[in-house]
Design an enzyme around this catalytic site. Structure first.
Site, PDB file in Angstrom:
ATOM      1  CB  SER A 148      44.036  50.714  31.500  1.00 36.02           C
ATOM      2  OG  SER A 148      43.125  50.292  30.555  1.00 36.02           O
TER       3      SER A 148
ATOM      4  CG  PHE B  95      47.182  39.816  33.965  1.00 34.34           C
ATOM      5  CD1 PHE B  95      47.017  39.014  35.084  1.00 34.34           C
ATOM      6  CD2 PHE B  95      46.428  39.514  32.824  1.00 34.34           C
ATOM      7  CE1 PHE B  95      46.142  37.935  35.087  1.00 34.34           C
ATOM      8  CE2 PHE B  95      45.550  38.436  32.810  1.00 34.34           C
ATOM      9  CZ  PHE B  95      45.403  37.648  33.944  1.00 34.34           C
TER      10      PHE B  95
ATOM     11  CB  THR C 234      46.837  38.612  25.316  1.00 35.44           C
ATOM     12  OG1 THR C 234      45.636  38.830  26.048  1.00 35.44           O
ATOM     13  CG2 THR C 234      46.556  38.624  23.825  1.00 35.44           C
TER      14      THR C 234
ATOM     15  CG  HIS D 124      46.709  30.998  21.676  1.00 33.57           C
ATOM     16  ND1 HIS D 124      45.671  30.139  21.370  1.00 33.57           N
ATOM     17  CD2 HIS D 124      47.817  30.490  21.111  1.00 33.57           C
ATOM     18  CE1 HIS D 124      46.146  29.140  20.649  1.00 33.57           C
ATOM     19  NE2 HIS D 124      47.441  29.328  20.469  1.00 33.57           N
TER      20      HIS D 124
ATOM     21  CG  LEU E 235      40.685  37.657  32.803  1.00 33.88           C
ATOM     22  CD1 LEU E 235      40.330  37.047  31.451  1.00 33.88           C
ATOM     23  CD2 LEU E 235      41.621  38.828  32.602  1.00 33.88           C
ATOM     24  CG  ASN E 236      35.571  36.484  37.240  1.00 35.07           C
ATOM     25  OD1 ASN E 236      35.214  36.455  36.081  1.00 35.07           O
ATOM     26  ND2 ASN E 236      35.693  35.399  37.987  1.00 35.07           N
TER      27      ASN E 236
ATOM     28  CB  ALA F 138      40.300  43.364  35.316  1.00 38.19           C
TER      29      ALA F 138
ATOM     30  CD  GLN G 264      10.744  68.393  18.566  1.00 38.93           C
ATOM     31  OE1 GLN G 264      10.621  67.478  17.753  1.00 38.93           O
ATOM     32  NE2 GLN G 264       9.741  69.158  18.941  1.00 38.93           N
TER      33      GLN G 264
ATOM     34  CD  GLU H 177      40.329  42.581  31.865  1.00 37.50           C
ATOM     35  OE1 GLU H 177      39.801  41.472  32.085  1.00 37.50           O
ATOM     36  OE2 GLU H 177      41.282  43.018  32.490  1.00 37.50           O
TER      37      GLU H 177
END
Ligand code: TGC
Ligand code: FAD
Length: 389
Positions: free
Chosen positions: A96, A134, A137, A141, A244-245, A247, A284, A368
């Protein structure tokens, strides 16, 4: 002591260049030496291992895909993904830190910033001499950032920012915050420096997940900043969403690392733990768990390998990145829980990693873009119908 080698059932290693392999092995060794021995204690105490930050900088792991002229490594996306995979094998909080610094702070400065902003910030962020965060948020929201209440209004010489951000990784320790705010001309991005009057970043306490990561509020109480602190290239919600793409791509790789760490630990444990006169690895039901996790890790690796190639060719779509983030994090969360079960009661101790990874991955599942939001992004991609509202 177990020497960690990763999982490579489909010989993906053969598809790596010498440089990509070298980068992966360097970060793998770094994590074994400097993260694995200390991370449980940090998670227990709710602290981040700050001493690794300059070392990660020396290894050029921050903003690693950005150009060398700004002090970055200029790596391709496959090498960058492998870095994230290895860091998250150590802990999702460490990945992160690197994701935020790289994809959410350095990327927007490079993509949307002025030449002066790039020269001022990128070399120092690359070395880990400065830390960024960053702020998208808000308390009201999260999944719906388009409705943000934080406002930026023009002043004679710049901007006045007012509002609150929440759940901000590295906020308290950041030298600079990328703050997204609504203006009369839509959403814009601003650089808010630590120490600016009216700006504070108190740490949020009480997390049961990502404990080895600092999470903060950002309080902006009529904060005045000059025009030169605005990111001029970012206009509208597509500005923060394009960060965001970057991250989300790193998270898709990182989740594989967390799953691999859990698998490796549970496999070793199961070979030495004897019940009913034989190692539990010989039952198993235990083998079925390993077969399932192995299959899912391998599928996740194939998705990421192909996505890296698409990204290097600048053909990766946000929807393809959503598929990878959604699938790989859910896969890793399932794997961590199953591996925890293989460890029996020992699995709830923090001297083993499975439960820490499982708890961390609950946050990764949510941040994210939640699992559900990525479901809707894929639903819209195939049907053409927006089902968010
Ligand atoms: P919508 O109308 O769909 O889109 C608004 C504009 O944005 C464009 N767009 C994108 N652009 C680039 N990349 C993407 N992934 C994009 N997705 C959308 C879109 O084309 C449009 O452009 P334009 O030019 O037409 O204006 O917006 P919407 O309000 O309907 O929302 C869509 C939705 C729900 C998918 C989006 O809001 C979303 O992704 N929500 C999730 C929010 C989120 O992921 N927050 C993350 C905060 S940061 C964080 O969690 C950091 S954790 C870090 C760590 O510790 O590792
Ligand atoms: P909400 O949006 O309130 O969602 C709650 C639930 O409702 C979820 O299950 C969600 O999937 C569901 N939901 C919401 N809308 C829909 C819909 N249309 N259809 C179906 N279901 C829906 N943010 C930052 O900006 N910067 C950071 O650095 C950062 N770091 C973070 C670190 C941590 C540890 C955490 C936990 C979060 C972090 N975040 C960060 C915030 C994160 O991005 C948000 O938590 C996330 O986007 C979800 O928002 P929310 O928590 O408000 O949940």
């Amino acid at each position: 002591m177990n020497e960690y080698r990763g999982i490579d059932f489909y010989a993906l290693d053969e598809l790596l260049s010498d440089e990509e392999r070298m980068v992966r092995d360097t970060v793998r060794d770094f994590v074994s030496e400097h993260v694995v021995p200390v991370i449980a204690e940090h998670a227990r105490n709710g602290t981040f291992p700050m001493e690794i930050v300059p070392r990660l900088g020396e290894l050029s792991l921050f903003g690693a895909t950005l150009p060398e002229e700004y002090g970055c490594a200029g790596l391709n996306n496959l090498a960058y993904g492998l870095v994230m995979q290895e860091l998250e094998r150590g802990d999702s909080g460490v990945r992160s830190f690197a994701s935020v610094q790289s994809g959410l702070v350095m990327f927007p400065i490079w993509r949307f910033g002025t030449e002066d902003q790039k020269r001022k910030w990128l070399p120092q962020l690359a070395k880990g001499e400065k830390i960024g965060c960053f702020g998208l948020t808000e308390p009201d929201h999260g999944s719906d950032p388009g409705g943000m209440k934080t406002r930026a209004t023009r002043t004679a010489s710049g901007w006045r920012l007012h509002g609150n951000k929440m759940w901000i990784t590295n906020g308290t320790i950041a030298d600079v915050a990328i703050v997204w705010a609504n203006t009369d001309d839509g959403i814009m991005g601003f650089l808010v420096e630590k120490g600016t009057k009216g700006f504070s970043a108190p740490e949020m306490k009480g997390k049961l997940s990502l404990r080895a990561s600092i999470t903060s509020e950002l309080v902006l109480d009529h904060v005045e900043i000059p025009e030169e602190n605005r990111l001029p290239g970012a206009k509208g919600l597509s500005g923060p969403l394009s960060c965001l793409n970057q991250a989300r791509y790193g998270i898709a790789w990182g989740a594989i690392g967390a799953a691999q760490g859990c698998f490796d630990e549970a496999l070793n444990y199961s070979k030495s733990r004897v019940q009913f006169g034989k190692p539990i690895a010989g039952f198993q039901l235990t083998q079925a768990k390993f077969a399932d996790i192995l299959t899912e890790i391998t599928k996740a690796q194939m998705i990421c390998w192909r996505l890296a190639k698409l990204k290097d060719a600048q053909k990766a779509t946000p929807q393809q990145i959503s598929l990878a983030k959604r699938n790989n994090v859910a896969m890793a969360l399932d794997a961590a829980r199953t591996c925890r079960s293989i460890l029996g009661a020992n699995g709830v101790l923090d001297e083993y990693q499975a439960m820490r990874h499982a708890a961390n991955l609950e946050s990764v599942h949510t941040y994210e873009g939640t699992y559900e939001i990525h479901t809707l992004i894929l639903g819209q991609a195939v049907t053409g119908i927006d089902a968010y509202r």
